[in-house]
Design an enzyme around this catalytic site. Structure first.
Site, PDB file in Angstrom:
ATOM      1  N   ASN A 199      14.758  51.067 -17.491  1.00 12.23           N
ATOM      2  CA  ASN A 199      15.293  51.700 -18.226  1.00 12.23           C
ATOM      3  C   ASN A 199      15.780  51.488 -19.842  1.00 12.23           C
ATOM      4  O   ASN A 199      16.483  51.045 -19.765  1.00 12.23           O
ATOM      5  CB  ASN A 199      17.009  52.399 -17.243  1.00 12.23           C
ATOM      6  CG  ASN A 199      17.475  53.026 -17.355  1.00 12.23           C
ATOM      7  OD1 ASN A 199      17.987  53.644 -18.134  1.00 12.23           O
ATOM      8  ND2 ASN A 199      19.146  53.021 -17.097  1.00 12.23           N
ATOM      9  N   GLU A 216      22.917  48.363  -8.335  1.00 10.98           N
ATOM     10  CA  GLU A 216      23.164  47.551  -9.139  1.00 10.98           C
ATOM     11  C   GLU A 216      24.764  47.116  -9.455  1.00 10.98           C
ATOM     12  O   GLU A 216      25.413  48.403 -10.092  1.00 10.98           O
ATOM     13  CB  GLU A 216      22.954  48.766 -10.741  1.00 10.98           C
ATOM     14  CG  GLU A 216      21.159  48.910 -10.345  1.00 10.98           C
ATOM     15  CD  GLU A 216      20.595  49.612 -11.722  1.00 10.98           C
ATOM     16  OE1 GLU A 216      20.394  49.239 -12.519  1.00 10.98           O
ATOM     17  OE2 GLU A 216      21.549  50.474 -12.420  1.00 10.98           O
ATOM     18  N   GLU A 259      26.507  54.242 -15.788  1.00 12.35           N
ATOM     19  CA  GLU A 259      27.331  54.546 -17.023  1.00 12.35           C
ATOM     20  C   GLU A 259      27.366  56.097 -16.802  1.00 12.35           C
ATOM     21  O   GLU A 259      27.655  57.023 -17.604  1.00 12.35           O
ATOM     22  CB  GLU A 259      25.825  54.372 -17.458  1.00 12.35           C
ATOM     23  CG  GLU A 259      26.100  52.727 -18.263  1.00 12.35           C
ATOM     24  CD  GLU A 259      24.778  52.473 -18.541  1.00 12.35           C
ATOM     25  OE1 GLU A 259      23.525  52.512 -19.291  1.00 12.35           O
ATOM     26  OE2 GLU A 259      24.710  50.312 -18.798  1.00 12.35           O
ATOM     27  N   HIS A 313      23.384  56.193 -11.836  1.00 13.47           N
ATOM     28  CA  HIS A 313      23.320  55.015 -12.369  1.00 13.47           C
ATOM     29  C   HIS A 313      24.860  55.132 -13.082  1.00 13.47           C
ATOM     30  O   HIS A 313      26.032  55.970 -13.355  1.00 13.47           O
ATOM     31  CB  HIS A 313      22.104  55.146 -13.705  1.00 13.47           C
ATOM     32  CG  HIS A 313      22.695  54.481 -14.529  1.00 13.47           C
ATOM     33  ND1 HIS A 313      24.167  53.121 -15.203  1.00 13.47           N
ATOM     34  CD2 HIS A 313      22.288  53.067 -15.230  1.00 13.47           C
ATOM     35  CE1 HIS A 313      22.742  52.490 -15.406  1.00 13.47           C
ATOM     36  NE2 HIS A 313      21.860  52.009 -15.683  1.00 13.47           N
ATOM     37  N   GLY A 351      24.337  44.760 -18.306  1.00 13.71           N
ATOM     38  CA  GLY A 351      24.176  44.426 -20.184  1.00 13.71           C
ATOM     39  C   GLY A 351      25.283  43.207 -19.900  1.00 13.71           C
ATOM     40  O   GLY A 351      25.785  43.584 -21.351  1.00 13.71           O
ATOM     41  N   LYS A 383      17.271  53.626 -21.603  1.00 12.75           N
ATOM     42  CA  LYS A 383      18.748  54.109 -21.982  1.00 12.75           C
ATOM     43  C   LYS A 383      18.738  55.496 -22.852  1.00 12.75           C
ATOM     44  O   LYS A 383      17.706  55.419 -23.501  1.00 12.75           O
ATOM     45  CB  LYS A 383      19.845  53.188 -21.962  1.00 12.75           C
ATOM     46  CG  LYS A 383      19.814  52.473 -20.857  1.00 12.75           C
ATOM     47  CD  LYS A 383      21.089  51.241 -20.000  1.00 12.75           C
ATOM     48  CE  LYS A 383      21.246  50.501 -19.323  1.00 12.75           C
ATOM     49  NZ  LYS A 383      21.820  49.799 -18.606  1.00 12.75           N
ATOM     50  N   SER A 430      20.921  42.595 -15.160  1.00 11.15           N
ATOM     51  CA  SER A 430      20.384  41.395 -16.318  1.00 11.15           C
ATOM     52  C   SER A 430      19.312  40.217 -15.757  1.00 11.15           C
ATOM     53  O   SER A 430      19.323  39.319 -15.769  1.00 11.15           O
ATOM     54  CB  SER A 430      22.067  40.631 -16.516  1.00 11.15           C
ATOM     55  OG  SER A 430      22.951  41.339 -17.136  1.00 11.15           O
TER      56      SER A 430
HETATM   57  P1  PGA Z   1      20.145  45.456 -18.000  1.00 11.57           P
HETATM   58  O1  PGA Z   1      20.821  47.049 -17.135  1.00 11.57           O
HETATM   59  O2  PGA Z   1      18.911  44.650 -16.972  1.00 11.57           O
HETATM   60  O3  PGA Z   1      19.974  45.388 -19.338  1.00 11.57           O
HETATM   61  O4  PGA Z   1      21.087  44.731 -16.885  1.00 11.57           O
HETATM   62  C1  PGA Z   1      20.154  47.551 -16.480  1.00 11.57           C
HETATM   63  C2  PGA Z   1      20.658  49.034 -15.403  1.00 11.57           C
HETATM   64  O5  PGA Z   1      21.403  49.825 -15.821  1.00 11.57           O
HETATM   65  O6  PGA Z   1      19.672  49.166 -14.805  1.00 11.57           O
END
Ligand code: PGA
Length: 249
Positions: A9, A166, A96, A94, A172, A11, A212
């Site tokens: 992803n 997640e 976010e 997601h 992140g 983003k 992560s």
């Molecule tokens: P990350 O994000 O690997 O940077 O933690 C995962 C995601 O948001 O799908």
């Protein structure tokens, strides 16, 4: 046999020239695992990515879409628009999107329906926040997210559903759920599906872990029996790291 999947992803990262460079780098990598590989560039670069990666083993997917077929929804993108440029899979829900754009389980249920109605595959994301885990409510929160957005579907719909657990506190942040925490939650998710739809459906649904994931921890996480792959954020922006994760199976 359920599929192993590693999806990147991207983003809101990478303009067109950066997208071209990353795609070139991805094309130079060799896949040594059986995992299906997907990448999700931002909307403006989807068309380019989908034409350049056509007929390769990397599928280009979308990060989001609207539930309506078309109409007065300024700034939004529909399932048909995605399909018209060769996109067959979309990430929905997601954290976010939930946090910054107020996407609720009810709204996500409509988006899931719209994608499935067009024959698209959905990677449906959910996960608890840190406070939920600290108070021991993580299974209740995750169970409700799944029930509210997906339990109106019939069993056959799950052929086009991939789940992505997640935990928000791991996205992140550099903090990963331990392989045991991931396995425990994935087993709970599969049991939640089995209770509603039976073992056959539950056994066939791929459940990805996200938060992560890096080359250094991917192999251990993917070794867990109910972890069928990963949704990768930060590490997906580097072709070497991404393919190290893909090949960790
Ligand atoms: P990350 O994000 O690997 O940077 O933690 C995962 C995601 O948001 O799908």
């Amino acid at each position: 046999m359920r599929k192993q999947i590693v999806a990147g992803n991207w983003k809101m990262n990478n303009d067109l020239s950066q997208t071209k460079s990353l795609i070139d780098a991805l094309k130079s990598k060799t896949k040594t695992s059986n995992a299906e590989v997907m990448v999700a560039p931002t909307f403006t670069n989807l068309s380019h990515a989908s034409s350049v990666l056509k007929n390769t083993n990397v599928e280009v997917i979308a990060q989001n879409m609207h539930f309506a077929e078309n109409g007065a929804y300024t700034g939004e993108i529909s399932a048909s628009m995605l399909k018209s440029i060769g996109i067959e899979t979309v990430i929905l829900g997601h954290s976010e999107r939930r946090e910054y754009f107020n996407e609720t389980d009810e709204l996500l249920a409509k988006k899931v329906d719209a994608a499935l109605a067009k024959g698209m595959r959905v990677i449906f994301c959910f996960g608890e926040e840190l406070a939920d885990r600290k108070s021991g409510n993580e299974e209740t929160v995750v169970g409700n997210q799944i029930k509210n957005a997906l339990f109106h579907l019939n069993a056959a719909s799950y052929q086009n559903i991939v789940l992505a657990y997640e935990p928000v506190w791991a996205i992140g942040t550099g903090e990963t759920a331990s392989p045991e925490q991931a396995q425990d939650m994935h087993a709970f998710i599969r049991k939640t599906l089995a209770d509603k739809y039976g073992d056959n459906v539950a056994d066939e649904v791929s459940i990805l872990y996200g938060g992560s994931v890096k080359p250094a921890n991917a192999e251990e996480i993917f070794s867990k029996p109910d972890v069928d792959g990963g949704l990768i954020g930060g590490a997906a922006l580097n072709a070497d790291d991404f393919f190290a994760i893909v090949n960790a199976f």
